[in-house]
Each structure stands twice: as C-alpha cells, then as structure tokens.
Design a protein around this motif. Structure first.
Motif, short mmCIF file in Angstrom:
data_model
loop_
_atom_site.label_atom_id
_atom_site.label_comp_id
_atom_site.label_asym_id
_atom_site.label_seq_id
_atom_site.Cartn_x
_atom_site.Cartn_y
_atom_site.Cartn_z
N LEU A 4 0.82 -1.21 0.00
CA LEU A 4 0.00 0.00 0.00
C LEU A 4 0.86 1.25 0.00
O LEU A 4 0.37 2.34 -0.31
CB LEU A 4 -0.91 0.01 1.23
N GLY A 5 2.11 1.12 0.37
CA GLY A 5 2.99 2.27 0.41
C GLY A 5 4.41 1.86 0.71
O GLY A 5 4.67 0.72 1.12
N GLN A 6 5.33 2.78 0.52
CA GLN A 6 6.73 2.50 0.79
C GLN A 6 7.45 3.81 1.10
O GLN A 6 7.11 4.87 0.57
CB GLN A 6 7.40 1.83 -0.42
N ALA A 7 8.42 3.72 1.99
CA ALA A 7 9.25 4.86 2.31
C ALA A 7 10.72 4.46 2.17
O ALA A 7 11.11 3.35 2.51
CB ALA A 7 8.98 5.34 3.74
N VAL A 8 11.52 5.38 1.64
CA VAL A 8 12.94 5.14 1.46
C VAL A 8 13.70 6.29 2.09
O VAL A 8 13.35 7.46 1.91
CB VAL A 8 13.31 5.04 -0.04
N THR A 9 14.73 5.99 2.86
CA THR A 9 15.60 7.02 3.40
C THR A 9 16.99 6.88 2.82
O THR A 9 17.44 5.78 2.50
CB THR A 9 15.69 6.94 4.94
N ILE A 10 17.68 8.00 2.70
CA ILE A 10 19.05 8.03 2.21
C ILE A 10 19.90 8.75 3.24
O ILE A 10 19.53 9.84 3.71
CB ILE A 10 19.12 8.74 0.85
N ASN A 11 21.02 8.15 3.62
CA ASN A 11 21.88 8.79 4.60
C ASN A 11 23.05 9.50 3.90
O ASN A 11 23.20 9.44 2.69
CB ASN A 11 22.38 7.78 5.64
N GLU A 12 23.86 10.17 4.69
CA GLU A 12 24.95 10.97 4.12
C GLU A 12 25.91 10.13 3.30
O GLU A 12 26.37 10.55 2.24
CB GLU A 12 25.72 11.69 5.23
N GLN A 13 26.22 8.93 3.77
CA GLN A 13 27.16 8.09 3.05
C GLN A 13 26.61 7.69 1.68
O GLN A 13 27.32 7.76 0.67
CB GLN A 13 27.47 6.83 3.87
N GLU A 14 25.34 7.30 1.65
CA GLU A 14 24.73 6.92 0.39
C GLU A 14 24.60 8.11 -0.54
O GLU A 14 24.78 7.99 -1.76
CB GLU A 14 23.35 6.31 0.66
N TYR A 15 24.30 9.28 0.02
CA TYR A 15 24.18 10.50 -0.78
C TYR A 15 25.52 10.82 -1.44
O TYR A 15 25.57 11.17 -2.62
CB TYR A 15 23.75 11.64 0.13
N GLU A 16 26.58 10.69 -0.67
CA GLU A 16 27.91 10.96 -1.21
C GLU A 16 28.23 10.00 -2.36
O GLU A 16 28.76 10.41 -3.41
CB GLU A 16 28.97 10.83 -0.12
N GLN A 17 27.89 8.73 -2.18
CA GLN A 17 28.19 7.73 -3.20
C GLN A 17 27.33 7.94 -4.45
O GLN A 17 27.82 7.79 -5.57
CB GLN A 17 27.95 6.32 -2.64
N GLU A 18 26.05 8.32 -4.26
CA GLU A 18 25.15 8.48 -5.40
C GLU A 18 25.46 9.73 -6.22
O GLU A 18 25.40 9.72 -7.44
CB GLU A 18 23.70 8.54 -4.91
#
Length: 282
Positions: free
Chosen positions: A153-167
C-alpha cells in the motif's frame, strides 16, 4: 584488520539496502484498533524503553555476535533544502484533506521533538525538497526508478549521508555520517490518514513493530493513532543530548563505530532511562 573493516562496510550497505524493503506496509482490510487497548501514560518506564528500541533502533547480527545499529535520524535538515526539513507534495498527491492532515501532523511532531533544528516546511519545487511525497507506485517509479512492489500500500525510502555521497559523488561531505538522514521518499496507493503518517514516520527513521497499538505496526489493519508510548519514542530518538552519543562515522579501520556493542547499548539505554525520568518524572 583492514579486510575485516571492509567486510563490515560491505555487509552494512547490503543490510541497509534490505531495510528499504522493510519500510513498507502490508495490505490488509481496514479494521483498526485505533482506540482499543491504549497504553496508559503511567506505563512502566521499561515499556517505554523497550518500545523506543523496537521502533527507533534495530539489532545487527555478525558471525561474532549481536550488535545494535545506532538510531539514525535527521539532524540539520537535508542537503537539498534549508536547515528545516523541506517537504514536497508531488502533483499526483492531489487530495487536499490528506495533504492538510499530514501538514497538521508536522505540527504534532514539532511539539513532540522539541528540537528547533528539526522543523518541517512545505516547498513548491521538487528540487528544493528533502522529502518527496507521491501518490501511486507507478508515479513514484517514473520519478525515481527502481523496482516497486505494487502489492504494498505504500513504501518509504531514506538516504543517509554516506549513500548520498556515493550516489552524487559529493566530495564536499567529510566523513559521511551513516546515522544522519538527508533525503526521504514516500509513495502511497491510498489516501488513508494513518498509512500516510506511518510512512512519514519511516522517513524520520522509525521502523516496524509487531505491537498492535502502535502507529508503526507493519500491518495496516493493526495500526493505531499516535499513542503516548509512540510519542515518547519519537522524543527520545530526536533528543539532542542522546543523539550526540549516536553520531556515527564509518571508520577506515577497526570495528565500525556506527554499531553499538552490547555493553555500549546498555549504557545508551541507561541514558535513555535517565532522560525519561528527568523529562517526564517517571
């Protein structure tokens, strides 16, 4: 030792990727326990601590034993917006009542958190947003890509600083903090008020529980309105004194310092207990 550290880091990324799929809600009939079996304000302090751990942190198993992930949360807004947490409602999310209900929920959270740096702000441009809210899994997929399970019915995704830097290959981030959330994304396939609040709490770093009288129950039929025990878990996760001890930066060598050992976690829970006693006279 270096190989051991790299193994931990790789396993952590895999673990956190799997966690994304856990931040979703099972589809069940909408028969709720909203005001049934509510937890009294004077509940035992250990029950508050247990619930805090249940929805604000998690265990992490390694071959040499069990450890605890340090609770991750927003700290100073995201990277896309201001020091506030900037929220964007995609044009697909066109139910005015649902939008206003969630905006009212922001005020409720503001009052619980008591942190001047963690406030919410609605913006009109997706490029200015730290959190994006979308209606419909197809719309979400067209914006962000990836695989979306339409059985949810729904989904939430979080991104942390490390993943942000890599992306984004952002070299300006020094020692990216794996506990600091800097971006969130939500989709729902129904304008159910509790489901939307539930998903929003996911992007604030909260996880599922089996407790029937919690808004973070993983089953939509067992979700309930925000209870006192949920409010105190939210307060604790965003308590400035406690958060200072859970800041985590992956080390280049040695045991990753974004994990608590059993002994460290017991000390953390003792501090949680003191915070509850001092703030709420429990």
């Amino acid at each position: 030792m270096k190989d051991y550290s790299k193994t931990f880091l790789k396993l952590s990324i895999i673990y956190l990727s799997i966690m994304f799929f856990l931040l979703s809600c099972e589809q069940e009939p909408y028969l709720r326990v909203d005001e049934i079996d509510s937890i009294e304000t004077e509940s035992n302090i250990e029950e508050y601590i247990e619930h805090y751990f249940d929805i604000a942190s998690d265990s992490y198993t390694q071959p040499d034993g069990n450890y605890f992930l340090k609770p991750h949360r927003w700290k100073y807004g995201g990277f896309n917006g201001t020091e506030k947490i900037d929220v964007f409602f995609h044009e697909s999310f066109d139910n005015i009542n649902a939008k206003n209900n969630l905006i009212s929920f922001f005020s409720v959270l503001d009052n619980i958190i008591e942190d001047e740096l963690i406030k919410f702000n609605v913006v009109d441009n997706i490029n200015d947003a730290d959190i994006v809210i979308v209606f419909g899994h197809n719309n979400f997929q067209s914006i962000f890509g990836g695989d979306v399970n339409d059985n949810w019915l729904g989904q939430a995704v979080t991104i942390n600083e490390q993943e942000y830097e890599q992306e984004y290959n952002d070299d300006n981030i020094v020692n990216p903090d794996i506990c600091s959330i800097v971006e969130g994304r939500i989709w729902v396939d129904t304008y159910d008020e509790l489901l939307i609040k539930h998903e929003f709490l996911h992007v604030l770093g909260f996880i599922h529980t089996n407790k029937n009288n919690s808004i973070m129950n993983h089953n939509t039929s067992l979700m309930s309105n925000l209870k006192d025990i949920d409010e105190k878990a939210i307060y604790l996760k965003y308590n400035n004194d406690l958060v200072q001890e859970v800041i985590a930066v992956p080390g280049a060598t040695g045991f990753p310092n974004w994990l608590f050992t059993n002994e460290e976690y017991e000390i953390h829970l003792d501090n949680v207990r003191l915070t509850l006693e001092n703030r709420f006279n429990l």
